[in-house]
Scaffold this motif. Structure first.
Motif, PDB file in Angstrom:
ATOM      1  N   THR A 135      14.467  -3.488 -10.550  1.00 56.34           N
ATOM      2  CA  THR A 135      13.912  -4.313  -9.479  1.00 56.34           C
ATOM      3  C   THR A 135      13.542  -3.445  -8.284  1.00 56.34           C
ATOM      4  N   SER A 136      14.382  -2.488  -7.955  1.00 57.53           N
ATOM      5  CA  SER A 136      14.066  -1.576  -6.844  1.00 57.53           C
ATOM      6  C   SER A 136      12.798  -0.782  -7.137  1.00 57.53           C
ATOM      7  N   TRP A 137      12.658  -0.302  -8.362  1.00 62.73           N
ATOM      8  CA  TRP A 137      11.450   0.434  -8.742  1.00 62.73           C
ATOM      9  C   TRP A 137      10.229  -0.472  -8.649  1.00 62.73           C
ATOM     10  N   THR A 138      10.352  -1.717  -9.148  1.00 65.42           N
ATOM     11  CA  THR A 138       9.235  -2.658  -9.101  1.00 65.42           C
ATOM     12  C   THR A 138       8.829  -2.920  -7.658  1.00 65.42           C
ATOM     13  N   ALA A 139       9.804  -3.124  -6.777  1.00 66.62           N
ATOM     14  CA  ALA A 139       9.496  -3.348  -5.361  1.00 66.62           C
ATOM     15  C   ALA A 139       8.766  -2.149  -4.778  1.00 66.62           C
ATOM     16  N   SER A 140       9.200  -0.956  -5.121  1.00 65.20           N
ATOM     17  CA  SER A 140       8.530   0.252  -4.628  1.00 65.20           C
ATOM     18  C   SER A 140       7.094   0.323  -5.114  1.00 65.20           C
ATOM     19  N   GLU A 141       6.868  -0.033  -6.377  1.00 66.91           N
ATOM     20  CA  GLU A 141       5.502  -0.034  -6.912  1.00 66.91           C
ATOM     21  C   GLU A 141       4.635  -1.058  -6.196  1.00 66.91           C
ATOM     22  N   LEU A 142       5.204  -2.227  -5.920  1.00 64.25           N
ATOM     23  CA  LEU A 142       4.430  -3.284  -5.278  1.00 64.25           C
ATOM     24  C   LEU A 142       4.071  -2.937  -3.832  1.00 64.25           C
ATOM     25  N   THR A 143       4.885  -2.136  -3.165  1.00 63.21           N
ATOM     26  CA  THR A 143       4.576  -1.782  -1.778  1.00 63.21           C
ATOM     27  C   THR A 143       3.400  -0.820  -1.700  1.00 63.21           C
ATOM     28  N   ARG A 144       3.025  -0.240  -2.832  1.00 58.83           N
ATOM     29  CA  ARG A 144       1.886   0.689  -2.814  1.00 58.83           C
ATOM     30  C   ARG A 144       0.568  -0.056  -2.688  1.00 58.83           C
ATOM     31  N   GLY A 145       0.572  -1.369  -2.939  1.00 57.62           N
ATOM     32  CA  GLY A 145      -0.642  -2.169  -2.832  1.00 57.62           C
ATOM     33  C   GLY A 145      -0.824  -2.697  -1.417  1.00 57.62           C
ATOM     34  N   SER A 146      -1.895  -3.402  -1.219  1.00 58.87           N
ATOM     35  CA  SER A 146      -2.236  -3.953   0.080  1.00 58.87           C
ATOM     36  C   SER A 146      -1.641  -5.352   0.246  1.00 58.87           C
ATOM     37  N   ALA A 147      -0.853  -5.558   1.293  1.00 59.31           N
ATOM     38  CA  ALA A 147      -0.300  -6.881   1.582  1.00 59.31           C
ATOM     39  C   ALA A 147      -1.424  -7.877   1.847  1.00 59.31           C
ATOM     40  N   ARG A 148      -2.489  -7.420   2.474  1.00 57.88           N
ATOM     41  CA  ARG A 148      -3.635  -8.298   2.748  1.00 57.88           C
ATOM     42  C   ARG A 148      -4.277  -8.775   1.441  1.00 57.88           C
ATOM     43  N   ASP A 149      -4.466  -7.847   0.509  1.00 54.52           N
ATOM     44  CA  ASP A 149      -5.061  -8.228  -0.775  1.00 54.52           C
ATOM     45  C   ASP A 149      -4.150  -9.183  -1.537  1.00 54.52           C
ATOM     46  N   LEU A 150      -2.847  -8.944  -1.494  1.00 49.55           N
ATOM     47  CA  LEU A 150      -1.903  -9.828  -2.161  1.00 49.55           C
ATOM     48  C   LEU A 150      -1.969 -11.230  -1.553  1.00 49.55           C
ATOM     49  N   ALA A 151      -2.008 -11.298  -0.236  1.00 50.81           N
ATOM     50  CA  ALA A 151      -2.082 -12.604   0.430  1.00 50.81           C
ATOM     51  C   ALA A 151      -3.354 -13.342   0.022  1.00 50.81           C
ATOM     52  N   GLU A 152      -4.461 -12.649  -0.028  1.00 52.38           N
ATOM     53  CA  GLU A 152      -5.721 -13.278  -0.423  1.00 52.38           C
ATOM     54  C   GLU A 152      -5.668 -13.731  -1.882  1.00 52.38           C
ATOM     55  N   ALA A 153      -5.111 -12.912  -2.743  1.00 47.83           N
ATOM     56  CA  ALA A 153      -4.980 -13.293  -4.156  1.00 47.83           C
ATOM     57  C   ALA A 153      -4.114 -14.541  -4.279  1.00 47.83           C
ATOM     58  N   GLY A 154      -3.046 -14.611  -3.522  1.00 49.74           N
ATOM     59  CA  GLY A 154      -2.176 -15.784  -3.543  1.00 49.74           C
ATOM     60  C   GLY A 154      -2.885 -17.038  -3.071  1.00 49.74           C
ATOM     61  N   ARG A 155      -3.662 -16.914  -2.017  1.00 52.66           N
ATOM     62  CA  ARG A 155      -4.414 -18.086  -1.538  1.00 52.66           C
ATOM     63  C   ARG A 155      -5.407 -18.562  -2.595  1.00 52.66           C
ATOM     64  N   GLU A 156      -6.075 -17.629  -3.249  1.00 49.97           N
ATOM     65  CA  GLU A 156      -7.013 -18.011  -4.313  1.00 49.97           C
ATOM     66  C   GLU A 156      -6.282 -18.640  -5.487  1.00 49.97           C
ATOM     67  N   LEU A 157      -5.136 -18.095  -5.839  1.00 50.01           N
ATOM     68  CA  LEU A 157      -4.361 -18.646  -6.942  1.00 50.01           C
ATOM     69  C   LEU A 157      -3.947 -20.084  -6.638  1.00 50.01           C
ATOM     70  N   SER A 158      -3.646 -20.394  -5.380  1.00 51.04           N
ATOM     71  CA  SER A 158      -3.249 -21.764  -5.029  1.00 51.04           C
ATOM     72  C   SER A 158      -4.393 -22.747  -5.262  1.00 51.04           C
ATOM     73  N   ARG A 159      -5.606 -22.261  -5.395  1.00 50.19           N
ATOM     74  CA  ARG A 159      -6.769 -23.122  -5.654  1.00 50.19           C
ATOM     75  C   ARG A 159      -7.121 -23.194  -7.138  1.00 50.19           C
ATOM     76  N   TYR A 160      -6.505 -22.366  -7.963  1.00 43.70           N
ATOM     77  CA  TYR A 160      -6.868 -22.278  -9.375  1.00 43.70           C
ATOM     78  C   TYR A 160      -6.450 -23.535 -10.138  1.00 43.70           C
ATOM     79  N   ASP A 161      -7.389 -24.072 -10.892  1.00 40.64           N
ATOM     80  CA  ASP A 161      -7.117 -25.189 -11.792  1.00 40.64           C
ATOM     81  C   ASP A 161      -8.080 -25.095 -12.964  1.00 40.64           C
ATOM     82  N   GLY A 162      -7.591 -24.589 -14.092  1.00 40.75           N
ATOM     83  CA  GLY A 162      -8.426 -24.422 -15.268  1.00 40.75           C
ATOM     84  C   GLY A 162      -8.441 -25.635 -16.186  1.00 40.75           C
ATOM     85  N   ARG A 163      -7.696 -26.681 -15.837  1.00 40.33           N
ATOM     86  CA  ARG A 163      -7.589 -27.837 -16.733  1.00 40.33           C
ATOM     87  C   ARG A 163      -8.938 -28.453 -17.127  1.00 40.33           C
TER      88      ARG A 163
END
Length: 176
Positions: free
Chosen positions: A77-105
């Protein structure tokens, strides 16, 4: 063949929907047909606060978040957290907002490639009920994998076997 885990599920499905000529099979793991539950919308739409926290305390925030999602308090888990911090928090936030709109049904049942769904049966992030609902819409077989959303890491050997079984099944059906 595409394999999508969690947020990668909608990405894989969208690719199969928009570019059917590129996709011969789908294996979807710990994911859902939609992310429209009240709990999921609240989580993903609250990404501005998450983004701020990740920007200020990235590693600690990720470790707490991963533990809340069912990952053990472990070196993995510590390694995974370290890997995730290498990405952009802004990009993650935007991806999350888009995911909240996803509906493939409305269109998932129209997908042509064969599919399989790996269900993480103790998942607290994406409910097993929603994972099974995705399989039902797709008419896809299930491969059950005990564990929470972090089973891909916490129970990696067992998860690898489940993933390979699903890939083998889809690959065989894609050749026909």
């Amino acid at each position: 063949l595409l394999a999508g885990y969690s947020m990668g599920g909608p990405i894989s499905c969208l690719l199969a929907h928009r570019h059917p000529d590129l996709v011969r099979g789908l294996v979807l793991c710990a994911t859902a047909a939609h992310w429209q539950t009240r709990r999921m919308r609240r989580l993903w739409r609250g990404m501005a606060a998450v983004r701020l926290t990740l920007g200020m305390f990235p590693n600690a925030a990720w470790r707490r978040g991963l533990r809340a999602a069912g990952f053990p308090n472990s070196p993995i888990t510590s390694w995974t957290a370290s890997e995730l911090t290498r990405g952009s928090a802004r990009d993650l936030a935007e991806a999350g907002r888009e995911l909240s709109r996803y509906d493939g049904r409305p269109w998932l049942a129209e997908l042509k490639p064969p599919a399989a769904v790996v269900v993480t049966t103790g998942d607290r992030a994406v409910s097993p009920r929603m994972q099974r609902g995705l399989a039902e819409i797709l008419g896809a077989p299930l491969v059950e994998q005990p564990g929470d959303h972090g089973a891909v890491i916490e129970k990696r050997d067992e998860f690898e076997r489940a993933l390979l079984a699903a890939l083998t099944d889809v690959s065989g059906r894609a050749r026909r």
